[in-house]
Design a protein around this motif. Structure first.
Motif, short mmCIF file in Angstrom:
data_model
loop_
_atom_site.label_atom_id
_atom_site.label_comp_id
_atom_site.label_asym_id
_atom_site.label_seq_id
_atom_site.Cartn_x
_atom_site.Cartn_y
_atom_site.Cartn_z
N MET A 1 0.84 -1.19 0.00
CA MET A 1 0.00 0.00 0.00
C MET A 1 0.88 1.26 0.00
SD MET A 1 -3.67 -0.15 1.60
CE MET A 1 -3.27 -0.77 3.19
N LYS A 2 0.59 2.17 -0.91
CA LYS A 2 1.43 3.37 -0.99
C LYS A 2 0.78 4.55 -0.28
CE LYS A 2 4.18 3.87 -4.72
NZ LYS A 2 4.44 4.26 -6.13
N LYS A 3 1.64 5.43 0.24
CA LYS A 3 1.13 6.63 0.91
C LYS A 3 0.47 7.57 -0.10
CE LYS A 3 3.76 7.57 5.06
NZ LYS A 3 4.43 8.68 5.75
N ASN A 4 -0.39 8.43 0.39
CA ASN A 4 -0.98 9.46 -0.48
C ASN A 4 0.06 10.51 -0.82
OD1 ASN A 4 -3.60 8.34 -0.23
ND2 ASN A 4 -3.86 9.36 1.75
N ILE A 5 -0.17 11.17 -1.95
CA ILE A 5 0.59 12.38 -2.27
C ILE A 5 -0.37 13.54 -2.00
CG2 ILE A 5 1.53 13.79 -4.14
CD1 ILE A 5 2.56 11.28 -5.46
N VAL A 6 0.00 14.45 -1.12
CA VAL A 6 -0.88 15.57 -0.78
C VAL A 6 -0.23 16.87 -1.27
CG1 VAL A 6 -2.10 16.77 1.06
CG2 VAL A 6 -1.63 14.33 1.29
N LEU A 7 -0.98 17.61 -2.09
CA LEU A 7 -0.44 18.85 -2.66
C LEU A 7 -1.00 20.05 -1.91
CD1 LEU A 7 -1.01 17.81 -6.37
CD2 LEU A 7 1.14 17.67 -5.08
N VAL A 8 -0.09 20.88 -1.39
CA VAL A 8 -0.52 22.09 -0.68
C VAL A 8 0.15 23.31 -1.30
CG1 VAL A 8 -0.81 20.76 1.45
CG2 VAL A 8 1.27 22.10 1.14
N GLY A 9 -0.43 24.48 -1.01
CA GLY A 9 0.12 25.73 -1.54
C GLY A 9 -1.00 26.71 -1.76
N LEU A 10 -0.64 27.93 -2.06
CA LEU A 10 -1.65 28.98 -2.23
C LEU A 10 -2.48 28.78 -3.49
CD1 LEU A 10 -0.24 32.55 -1.51
CD2 LEU A 10 -1.99 31.33 -0.27
N MET A 11 -3.57 29.53 -3.58
CA MET A 11 -4.39 29.54 -4.79
C MET A 11 -3.50 29.84 -5.99
SD MET A 11 -7.53 31.81 -3.26
CE MET A 11 -6.62 32.67 -1.97
N GLY A 12 -3.66 29.08 -7.05
CA GLY A 12 -2.87 29.32 -8.26
C GLY A 12 -1.54 28.58 -8.28
N PHE A 83 -4.43 24.02 4.99
CA PHE A 83 -3.22 23.63 5.71
C PHE A 83 -2.94 24.59 6.88
CE2 PHE A 83 1.22 21.77 5.62
CZ PHE A 83 0.81 20.45 5.62
N GLN A 84 -3.88 25.48 7.15
CA GLN A 84 -3.73 26.38 8.29
C GLN A 84 -4.30 25.76 9.55
OE1 GLN A 84 -1.79 29.12 7.75
NE2 GLN A 84 -1.71 27.90 5.88
N ASN A 85 -4.95 24.65 9.39
CA ASN A 85 -5.58 23.98 10.52
C ASN A 85 -4.69 22.82 10.98
OD1 ASN A 85 -7.16 21.67 11.57
ND2 ASN A 85 -8.87 23.11 11.45
N LEU A 86 -4.27 22.86 12.24
CA LEU A 86 -3.29 21.89 12.74
C LEU A 86 -3.80 20.46 12.65
CD1 LEU A 86 -0.46 21.87 13.89
CD2 LEU A 86 -1.45 21.90 16.18
N ASP A 87 -5.09 20.25 12.92
CA ASP A 87 -5.65 18.89 12.81
C ASP A 87 -5.53 18.37 11.39
OD1 ASP A 87 -6.34 18.62 15.43
OD2 ASP A 87 -8.39 19.34 15.17
N ASN A 88 -5.78 19.24 10.44
CA ASN A 88 -5.67 18.82 9.03
C ASN A 88 -4.24 18.41 8.71
OD1 ASN A 88 -8.35 19.39 8.62
ND2 ASN A 88 -8.01 21.36 7.61
N ILE A 89 -3.28 19.16 9.19
CA ILE A 89 -1.87 18.83 8.94
C ILE A 89 -1.56 17.44 9.52
CG2 ILE A 89 0.54 19.47 9.37
CD1 ILE A 89 -0.28 22.37 9.46
N LEU A 90 -1.96 17.25 10.77
CA LEU A 90 -1.66 15.97 11.43
C LEU A 90 -2.37 14.82 10.72
CD1 LEU A 90 -1.88 17.08 15.18
CD2 LEU A 90 0.19 16.62 13.82
#
Ligand code: S3P
Length: 170
Positions: A1-12, A83-90
């Motif tokens: 099973m592979k880990k997810n790839i999660v993409l974060v960053g500002l709009m655009g 990604f400004q929410n700590l629970d989401n990051i964790l």
């Protein structure tokens, strides 16, 4: 099973287009939290902000992130504010590698200047808003596992770089 790839960053930052390309190249399903929210509510992001306000949108976003963080083998693009929410990051880190797609405010602005579905940028000076948001949010974006500088790179170059890092760490 592979880990997810999660993409974060500002709009655009290119999270959706990079995510779709990665999904094709790696043959792993693509999840976009903004699209999930729009489908669930049967409204655009702009309409959700206008009718119910940002706090309601954030609640939907947090709930969806909690659920998708339990999955594997996915390519996930999250809204620029999530990604400004700590629970989401964790939550997202538990099962995924986080990639921060980094670009300058000018570059971000060029990519989104014709969009009418970005409620936070409905103002006289969206470039100025992007500059402020970057200062405010970058400390959290830098909690990503990997930073991909997207400036002056093609979509192919960006996805190749991500795939190389992903394979090396899987
Ligand atoms: C937001 C970014 C948007 C969307 C909403 C709020 C933000 O997503 O979730 O408009 O707070 O930066 P994209 O980053 O995909 O544009």
């Amino acid at each position: 099973m592979k880990k997810n790839i999660v993409l974060v960053g500002l709009m655009g930052a290119g999270k959706s287009s990079v995510g779709q390309k990665l999904s094709q190249d790696l043959m792993q399903a693509f999840i976009d939290t903004d699209s999930m929210i729009e489908n669930q509510e049967n409204k655009t992001i702009q309409e959700i902000f206008d009718i119910y306000g940002e706090a309601y949108f954030r609640e939907l976003e947090n709930n969806i992130i909690k659920e998708i963080s339990k999955t594997n083998n996915k390519i996930i693009s999250i809204g620029g504010g999530a990604f400004q929410n700590l629970d989401n990051i964790l939550n997202l880190k538990q099962n995924g590698f986080i990639f921060y797609l980094k670009a300058s405010p000018k570059n971000l602005f060029e990519r989104i200047k014709n969009s009418n579905n970005r409620p936070l940028l409905n103002a006289d000076n969206p470039l100025n808003i992007l500059e402020k948001l970057l200062i405010q949010r970058e400390p959290n974006y830098l909690k990503a596992d990997f930073i991909i500088n997207t400036e002056l790179k093609t979509l192919n170059e960006i996805t190749e770089e991500i795939i190389k890092v992903y394979n090396a760490n899987s």
